[in-house]
Write an enzyme that holds these catalytic residues in place. Structure first.
Site, mmCIF file in Angstrom:
data_model
loop_
_atom_site.group_PDB
_atom_site.id
_atom_site.type_symbol
_atom_site.label_atom_id
_atom_site.label_comp_id
_atom_site.label_asym_id
_atom_site.label_seq_id
_atom_site.Cartn_x
_atom_site.Cartn_y
_atom_site.Cartn_z
ATOM 1 N N GLU A 171 -1.846 7.574 4.640
ATOM 2 C CA GLU A 171 -2.137 6.163 4.673
ATOM 3 C C GLU A 171 -0.864 5.529 5.592
ATOM 4 O O GLU A 171 0.216 6.030 5.416
ATOM 5 C CB GLU A 171 -2.153 5.525 3.336
ATOM 6 C CG GLU A 171 -3.160 5.920 2.673
ATOM 7 C CD GLU A 171 -3.157 4.992 1.279
ATOM 8 O OE1 GLU A 171 -2.366 3.873 1.239
ATOM 9 O OE2 GLU A 171 -4.033 5.230 0.373
ATOM 10 N N ASP A 194 -10.722 3.732 -1.467
ATOM 11 C CA ASP A 194 -9.793 2.625 -1.057
ATOM 12 C C ASP A 194 -8.350 3.371 -0.868
ATOM 13 O O ASP A 194 -7.406 2.502 -0.268
ATOM 14 C CB ASP A 194 -9.693 1.679 -2.374
ATOM 15 C CG ASP A 194 -8.786 0.374 -1.828
ATOM 16 O OD1 ASP A 194 -8.930 -0.142 -0.642
ATOM 17 O OD2 ASP A 194 -7.995 0.185 -2.534
ATOM 18 N N ARG A 212 -5.505 6.875 -6.993
ATOM 19 C CA ARG A 212 -4.693 7.548 -6.227
ATOM 20 C C ARG A 212 -5.409 8.790 -5.668
ATOM 21 O O ARG A 212 -6.211 9.393 -6.242
ATOM 22 C CB ARG A 212 -3.583 8.144 -7.086
ATOM 23 C CG ARG A 212 -2.566 7.158 -7.576
ATOM 24 C CD ARG A 212 -1.975 6.488 -6.483
ATOM 25 N NE ARG A 212 -0.731 5.388 -6.940
ATOM 26 C CZ ARG A 212 0.176 5.638 -7.113
ATOM 27 N NH1 ARG A 212 0.859 6.896 -7.090
ATOM 28 N NH2 ARG A 212 1.085 4.528 -7.771
ATOM 29 N N HIS A 269 -6.746 0.511 1.606
ATOM 30 C CA HIS A 269 -6.036 0.323 0.234
ATOM 31 C C HIS A 269 -5.993 -1.011 -0.025
ATOM 32 O O HIS A 269 -4.768 -1.646 -0.305
ATOM 33 C CB HIS A 269 -4.580 1.055 0.359
ATOM 34 C CG HIS A 269 -3.965 1.204 -0.619
ATOM 35 N ND1 HIS A 269 -3.266 2.432 -0.890
ATOM 36 C CD2 HIS A 269 -3.967 0.719 -2.076
ATOM 37 C CE1 HIS A 269 -2.886 2.495 -2.219
ATOM 38 N NE2 HIS A 269 -3.247 1.657 -2.777
ATOM 39 N N GLY A 328 -6.910 -2.596 -2.993
ATOM 40 C CA GLY A 328 -7.088 -2.749 -4.319
ATOM 41 C C GLY A 328 -6.320 -3.820 -4.995
ATOM 42 O O GLY A 328 -6.924 -4.886 -5.674
#
Length: 321
Positions: free
Chosen positions: A266, A261, A237, A285, A287
């Site tokens: 975002e 990431d 995070r 992002h 992951g």
């Protein structure tokens, strides 16, 4: 009943799972754009009875929940639901369920973490770009064997990253606020202090879960302890660390680089400073973002929504089961 499937930028929700069991019972709408503000989300979602999220892309604070009087059921894909104000949902008599991930998709974050580590250690991203521009060999990389891997947070993901570090021949150390020596030994890593973790790591990977006690746990002082040759990777995070302090450390070359990431905003704004830094590897992002993991999320979501429509909701984290 109207169902909204949120933040499906690529339209994959309808490809990786079979929504037909719900299509005969409700009207399904896929929203393929971000809803960046409470007002934008409230306007777009005002007519929906059921909402299915994609992880934490759209948060549901109390202000938004109270602006959706028709909402009766919120299905959160993924195990964690900390971006939903559960108390506000209960006040509005909204049932909230999650979708714990199991199976093939659960290794996705660990794999991406190592993709970022390898890209940093061998300058893969920048060498790829420069080769496409006609260049040839600009950097010498770092051999991981014999180096120290630091893991901040030794849960399922941190332990998975540590196991791969051992396969690369790295010495692995770990720290977290509640990590015990028994758990560290069981994972095959050395338990160190927080200071030692930052001082000794050649690669430091963040894997703490977000909680009030972990938000901002990595600050400027911690980054200042790192070696100038060290890399930091964050697939957990963004708010675990001080993003401004990290940007300063990268810009001033006080650490060698970072693989990121997750970000404080975002999607990441096009003019964000971090996009301009030459010593970062950035992914949007990704992951959890694989076909296998998305299929797991949406299959469980379809099951959850069907159970709610039957009057017997499952996997309930708030509301009536």
């Amino acid at each position: 009943m109207k169902i909204a499937v949120l933040d499906d930028y690529l339209g994959l929700s309808q490809q990786v799972a079979d929504w037909r069991p719900l299509a005969n019972r409700a009207e399904i709408s896929v929203i393929d754009r971000p809803l960046p503000t409470v007002s934008a989300a409230a306007e777009a979602l005002a007519e929906f009875d059921i909402i299915c999220t994609l992880r934490e892309r759209t948060p549901f604070p109390a202000e938004l929940i109270r602006a959706l009087p028709k909402l009766r059921y919120l299905c959160v894909t993924g195990k964690r639901y900390d971006t939903v104000d559960i108390a506000a949902a209960a006040e509005q008599q909204i049932t909230v369920s999650n979708t714990p991930v199991t199976g093939a998709g659960s290794g996705a974050v660990v794999e991406l973490t190592w993709g970022l580590i390898l890209a940093l250690a061998r300058n893969i991203a920048v060498e790829d770009r420069l080769m496409r521009e006609g260049g040839w060999q600009h950097f010498a990389g770092m051999t991981l064997r014999g180096k120290t891997l630091g893991v901040l947070g030794l849960g399922a993901l941190g332990s998975g990253v540590a196991r791969i570090g051992a396969a690369f021949g790295m010495e692995t150390i770990a720290w977290s606020p509640n990590l015990t020596s028994d758990r560290a030994v069981a994972a095959g890593v050395g338990l160190v202090s927080k200071t030692e973790l930052f001082e000794k790591s050649d690669v430091l990977s963040l894997h703490l879960a977000l909680a009030p006690s972990t938000a901002g746990i990595v600050g400027a002082g911690d980054l200042a302890l790192m070696k100038p040759s060290a890399y930091l990777v964050n697939t957990a995070r963004a708010v675990l660390l001080d993003e401004g302090a990290l940007i300063t450390a990268l810009r001033e070359r006080r650490i060698a680089g970072a693989g990121l990431d997750v970000f404080s905003i975002e999607p990441l704004p096009a003019d964000h400073e971090i996009r301009q830094l030459p010593n970062v590897v950035l992914t949007p992002h990704l992951g959890y973002f694989t076909h296998e993991m998305l299929a797991s999320y949406y299959r469980d979501a379809i099951e959850n929504i069907g159970a709610f429509l039957d009057g017997r909701p499952i996997r309930v984290v708030s509301g009536n089961a």
